[in-house]
Scaffold this motif. Structure first.
Motif, PDB file in Angstrom:
ATOM      1  N   LYS A 160      37.033   9.276  68.046  1.00  0.00           N
ATOM      2  CA  LYS A 160      37.304   8.348  69.150  1.00  0.00           C
ATOM      3  C   LYS A 160      37.869   9.073  70.368  1.00  0.00           C
ATOM      4  O   LYS A 160      37.529   8.743  71.512  1.00  0.00           O
ATOM      5  CB  LYS A 160      38.290   7.269  68.686  1.00  0.00           C
ATOM      6  CG  LYS A 160      37.785   6.393  67.561  1.00  0.00           C
ATOM      7  CD  LYS A 160      38.881   5.425  67.104  1.00  0.00           C
ATOM      8  CE  LYS A 160      38.450   4.603  65.908  1.00  0.00           C
ATOM      9  NZ  LYS A 160      39.547   3.707  65.429  1.00  0.00           N
ATOM     10  N   GLU A 161      38.696  10.053  70.132  1.00  0.00           N
ATOM     11  CA  GLU A 161      39.326  10.791  71.236  1.00  0.00           C
ATOM     12  C   GLU A 161      38.281  11.547  72.044  1.00  0.00           C
ATOM     13  O   GLU A 161      38.321  11.563  73.291  1.00  0.00           O
ATOM     14  CB  GLU A 161      40.371  11.746  70.680  1.00  0.00           C
ATOM     15  CG  GLU A 161      41.182  12.473  71.730  1.00  0.00           C
ATOM     16  CD  GLU A 161      42.246  13.353  71.093  1.00  0.00           C
ATOM     17  OE1 GLU A 161      41.934  14.512  70.732  1.00  0.00           O
ATOM     18  OE2 GLU A 161      43.393  12.874  70.942  1.00  0.00           O
ATOM     19  N   LEU A 162      37.326  12.191  71.360  1.00  0.00           N
ATOM     20  CA  LEU A 162      36.287  12.942  72.059  1.00  0.00           C
ATOM     21  C   LEU A 162      35.327  12.010  72.795  1.00  0.00           C
ATOM     22  O   LEU A 162      34.848  12.339  73.886  1.00  0.00           O
ATOM     23  CB  LEU A 162      35.531  13.836  71.076  1.00  0.00           C
ATOM     24  CG  LEU A 162      36.348  14.954  70.419  1.00  0.00           C
ATOM     25  CD1 LEU A 162      35.467  15.808  69.521  1.00  0.00           C
ATOM     26  CD2 LEU A 162      37.041  15.817  71.468  1.00  0.00           C
ATOM     27  N   PHE A 163      35.047  10.870  72.201  1.00  0.00           N
ATOM     28  CA  PHE A 163      34.209   9.885  72.894  1.00  0.00           C
ATOM     29  C   PHE A 163      34.884   9.458  74.203  1.00  0.00           C
ATOM     30  O   PHE A 163      34.247   9.388  75.265  1.00  0.00           O
ATOM     31  CB  PHE A 163      33.983   8.660  72.000  1.00  0.00           C
ATOM     32  CG  PHE A 163      32.695   8.690  71.219  1.00  0.00           C
ATOM     33  CD1 PHE A 163      32.294   9.841  70.555  1.00  0.00           C
ATOM     34  CD2 PHE A 163      31.894   7.573  71.135  1.00  0.00           C
ATOM     35  CE1 PHE A 163      31.113   9.875  69.826  1.00  0.00           C
ATOM     36  CE2 PHE A 163      30.700   7.591  70.418  1.00  0.00           C
ATOM     37  CZ  PHE A 163      30.309   8.743  69.763  1.00  0.00           C
ATOM     38  N   GLU A 164      36.168   9.185  74.119  1.00  0.00           N
ATOM     39  CA  GLU A 164      36.900   8.735  75.307  1.00  0.00           C
ATOM     40  C   GLU A 164      36.919   9.822  76.375  1.00  0.00           C
ATOM     41  O   GLU A 164      36.743   9.541  77.574  1.00  0.00           O
ATOM     42  CB  GLU A 164      38.324   8.352  74.910  1.00  0.00           C
ATOM     43  CG  GLU A 164      39.151   7.795  76.056  1.00  0.00           C
ATOM     44  CD  GLU A 164      40.544   7.371  75.624  1.00  0.00           C
ATOM     45  OE1 GLU A 164      41.350   7.029  76.510  1.00  0.00           O
ATOM     46  OE2 GLU A 164      40.816   7.376  74.408  1.00  0.00           O
ATOM     47  N   GLY A 272      37.933  18.576  64.548  1.00  0.00           N
ATOM     48  CA  GLY A 272      37.786  18.083  65.910  1.00  0.00           C
ATOM     49  C   GLY A 272      36.899  18.918  66.794  1.00  0.00           C
ATOM     50  O   GLY A 272      36.992  18.851  68.023  1.00  0.00           O
ATOM     51  N   LYS A 273      35.982  19.695  66.191  1.00  0.00           N
ATOM     52  CA  LYS A 273      35.107  20.568  66.970  1.00  0.00           C
ATOM     53  C   LYS A 273      33.741  19.959  67.238  1.00  0.00           C
ATOM     54  O   LYS A 273      32.870  20.595  67.833  1.00  0.00           O
ATOM     55  CB  LYS A 273      34.957  21.911  66.244  1.00  0.00           C
ATOM     56  CG  LYS A 273      36.261  22.692  66.167  1.00  0.00           C
ATOM     57  CD  LYS A 273      36.069  24.020  65.493  1.00  0.00           C
ATOM     58  CE  LYS A 273      37.378  24.807  65.451  1.00  0.00           C
ATOM     59  NZ  LYS A 273      37.198  26.129  64.794  1.00  0.00           N
ATOM     60  N   ALA A 274      33.507  18.746  66.780  1.00  0.00           N
ATOM     61  CA  ALA A 274      32.285  18.007  67.084  1.00  0.00           C
ATOM     62  C   ALA A 274      32.639  16.533  67.136  1.00  0.00           C
ATOM     63  O   ALA A 274      33.614  16.089  66.511  1.00  0.00           O
ATOM     64  CB  ALA A 274      31.204  18.263  66.039  1.00  0.00           C
ATOM     65  N   ALA A 275      31.842  15.771  67.867  1.00  0.00           N
ATOM     66  CA  ALA A 275      32.171  14.363  68.084  1.00  0.00           C
ATOM     67  C   ALA A 275      31.621  13.434  67.015  1.00  0.00           C
ATOM     68  O   ALA A 275      32.155  12.336  66.820  1.00  0.00           O
ATOM     69  CB  ALA A 275      31.649  13.911  69.451  1.00  0.00           C
ATOM     70  N   MET A 276      30.562  13.851  66.303  1.00  0.00           N
ATOM     71  CA  MET A 276      29.916  12.951  65.343  1.00  0.00           C
ATOM     72  C   MET A 276      29.336  13.718  64.172  1.00  0.00           C
ATOM     73  O   MET A 276      29.006  14.899  64.279  1.00  0.00           O
ATOM     74  CB  MET A 276      28.762  12.188  66.017  1.00  0.00           C
ATOM     75  CG  MET A 276      29.136  11.177  67.050  1.00  0.00           C
ATOM     76  SD  MET A 276      27.636  10.394  67.765  1.00  0.00           S
ATOM     77  CE  MET A 276      27.101  11.657  68.909  1.00  0.00           C
ATOM     78  N   ASP A 299      43.604   8.484  62.337  1.00  0.00           N
ATOM     79  CA  ASP A 299      43.170   7.266  63.025  1.00  0.00           C
ATOM     80  C   ASP A 299      42.278   7.545  64.233  1.00  0.00           C
ATOM     81  O   ASP A 299      41.854   6.622  64.925  1.00  0.00           O
ATOM     82  CB  ASP A 299      44.381   6.429  63.456  1.00  0.00           C
ATOM     83  CG  ASP A 299      45.337   7.189  64.374  1.00  0.00           C
ATOM     84  OD1 ASP A 299      44.984   8.304  64.815  1.00  0.00           O
ATOM     85  OD2 ASP A 299      46.430   6.668  64.647  1.00  0.00           O
ATOM     86  N   LYS A 300      41.959   8.814  64.476  1.00  0.00           N
ATOM     87  CA  LYS A 300      40.989   9.135  65.525  1.00  0.00           C
ATOM     88  C   LYS A 300      39.556   8.884  65.055  1.00  0.00           C
ATOM     89  O   LYS A 300      38.627   8.874  65.856  1.00  0.00           O
ATOM     90  CB  LYS A 300      41.108  10.609  65.935  1.00  0.00           C
ATOM     91  CG  LYS A 300      42.429  11.000  66.569  1.00  0.00           C
ATOM     92  CD  LYS A 300      42.412  12.482  66.890  1.00  0.00           C
ATOM     93  CE  LYS A 300      43.757  12.958  67.413  1.00  0.00           C
ATOM     94  NZ  LYS A 300      43.741  14.437  67.656  1.00  0.00           N
ATOM     95  N   LEU A 301      39.378   8.729  63.741  1.00  0.00           N
ATOM     96  CA  LEU A 301      38.041   8.613  63.168  1.00  0.00           C
ATOM     97  C   LEU A 301      37.536   7.181  63.212  1.00  0.00           C
ATOM     98  O   LEU A 301      38.255   6.236  62.877  1.00  0.00           O
ATOM     99  CB  LEU A 301      38.053   9.107  61.720  1.00  0.00           C
ATOM    100  CG  LEU A 301      36.692   9.260  61.031  1.00  0.00           C
ATOM    101  CD1 LEU A 301      35.865  10.342  61.710  1.00  0.00           C
ATOM    102  CD2 LEU A 301      36.884   9.603  59.551  1.00  0.00           C
TER     103      LEU A 301
END
Length: 431
Positions: A160-164, A272-276, A299-301
């Motif tokens: 979620k953090e990377l999407f944002e 956290g090195k890829a978004a999906m 909870d970022k997932l």
């Protein structure tokens, strides 16, 4: 993740970090299914790491205590090692007494060869305790050849953090929106997707889902029956995947990356090195276990269903996945079937749900699912309008392998959408 199992290809048990693959004995006994006054049950499963490896062993000891003379010889194996070794012993006519199965085409071949017991009448004793679709993957020509243990589905897990950070405000609902999300992530210098290209089975998820969305579930099933995957809709599915590949969305070195290795797909996502990543319900646990400090994303997932394709015949509510179960070898003693009933008791199903992080098929064990990620998958699955088993399990082994191989070639830029469809068709017709 292979036949998926794929993890699975594809339960969590199949996809945890590989450990020793030798036999672990939960009991003692002479060679053969019966010796003297005792009976030995050879049990092969794919929970090759703790805590579930020990949990299965404990259940076996409990069964031994209530069944004097019965002993277990337990062999935990990593997913791919299991498939290789099982193929060898089945071809030799000596299957284990109890062994892991994903159902589908592989189990159908074993049934046709007379290598597994027909469990229809036996499973009938506890069938009503299971969710309605639990035994579908283990049913061949109306007969049940396996007892289900867990279930699940594949979907996109996202950071979620990377999407944002990339300005992707909501999970994409269409394939066009998905490609745009990938572009936004790349523009923000974020690797959009983690992929274990070396293992092939994770890649087949993309083609399978696109085939479902473009052609529809009925077309996929009919293609398997007709042995023809060369229809325009399947080529279109490959073309949509080629569009994704053209965006270069995967992490550096993805073609040589494993799934649960130190620098593999799960670790890339968990750190956290890829978004999906497109993966089954076990993904959060494997991400956590392969991340630095074993913390995962917490909870970022988030999770979202594979997007719809504009103009496609499939529905976004059609799910793709599978679960794990057990088959009983042709020469197994009656106690092997009794053990399947034993592990299907709610108290034992709850142990697996809590320990392995899986969705149980025993209805009364649903209260053991407390993990919010797993509950999200369960809610999505419960609202599904259709279900497709992993293609490398649904079809005959040679066809499933060709799906994996051909899609891997497409992902590597070495094959065209048309060539993928033609190769799968050729494998089906040869079978």
């Amino acid at each position: 993740m292979t036949d998926r199992i794929r993890l699975s290809r594809r339960s969590l048990l199949a996809l945890t970090t590989a450990a020793a693959t030798g036999a672990v004995l939960a009991g003692c006994g002479d060679e053969g299914g019966q010796s003297g006054s005792g009976k030995k049950i050879r049990w092969w499963h794919i929970a090759n790491t703790d805590p579930m490896m020990s949990a299965w062993a404990q259940m076996a000891r409990q069964f031994e205590a209530s069944h004097p003379g019965v002993t277990f010889e337990i062999t935990p194996l990593e997913n791919e090692a299991f498939k290789t070794k099982l193929t060898t012993v089945v071809q030799a006519g000596d299957p284990p007494d109890i062994f892991h199965t994903w159902g589908g085409g592989v189990l159908a071949q074993q049934a046709e060869a007379g290598m597994v017991k027909d469990l229809t009448a036996d499973v009938g004793a506890w069938r009503d305790t299971l969710i309605p679709t639990a035994l579908d993957a283990y049913t061949v020509s109306g007969k049940v050849y396996g007892s289900a243990v867990d279930t699940g589905m594949v979907g996109f897990w996202y950071n979620k953090e990377l999407f944002e950070r990339a300005g992707v405000k909501a999970p994409p609902a269409t394939w066009a929106e998905y490609l745009e999300a990938v572009r936004r992530l790349k523009a923000a210098q974020i690797t959009p997707i983690a992929l274990a290209g070396k293992e092939k089975w994770p890649g087949h998820y993309y083609w399978a889902y696109l085939a479902m969305r473009v052609a529809g579930l009925d077309a996929l099933r009919q293609a398997g029956a007709d042995k023809n995957f060369d229809a325009p809709d399947f080529v279109t599915a490959g073309a949509h995947l080629a569009d994704l590949v053209a965006l270069q969305p995967f992490q550096t070195g993805y073609l040589a990356a494993g799934y649960s290795t130190a620098d593999g797909q799960a670790a890339t996502m968990g750190n956290g090195k890829a978004a999906m990543e497109l993966m089954g319900q076990w993904a959060p646990v494997v991400e956590r276990d392969n991340s630095a400090g074993k913390k995962g994303l917490g909870d970022k997932l988030g999770f979202f269903a594979f997007p719809a394709v504009d103009g496609g015949k499939g529905k976004i509510t059609d799910a793709f996945g599978g679960g794990g179960g057990f088959a009983v070898g042709k020469d197994a003693p009656p106690e092997a079937v009794e053990f399947l009933k034993f592990i299907a008791q709610p108290e034992n199903a709850r142990i697996e749900a809590k320990t392995a992080g899986v969705l149980p098929v025993v209805k009364a064990a649903g209260d053991a699912v407390t993990d919010p990620n797993l509950k999200l998958v369960g809610d999505t699955l419960s609202a599904s309008t259709g279900f497709q088993l992993y293609l490398d399990q649904a079809y005959a082994p040679a066809v499933g392998q060709q799906v994996n191989d051909s899609v891997a070639e497409l992902l590597a830029g070495k094959s065209s959408p048309q060539q993928v469809a033609q190769a799968i068709t050729a494998a089906a017709k040869q079978g």
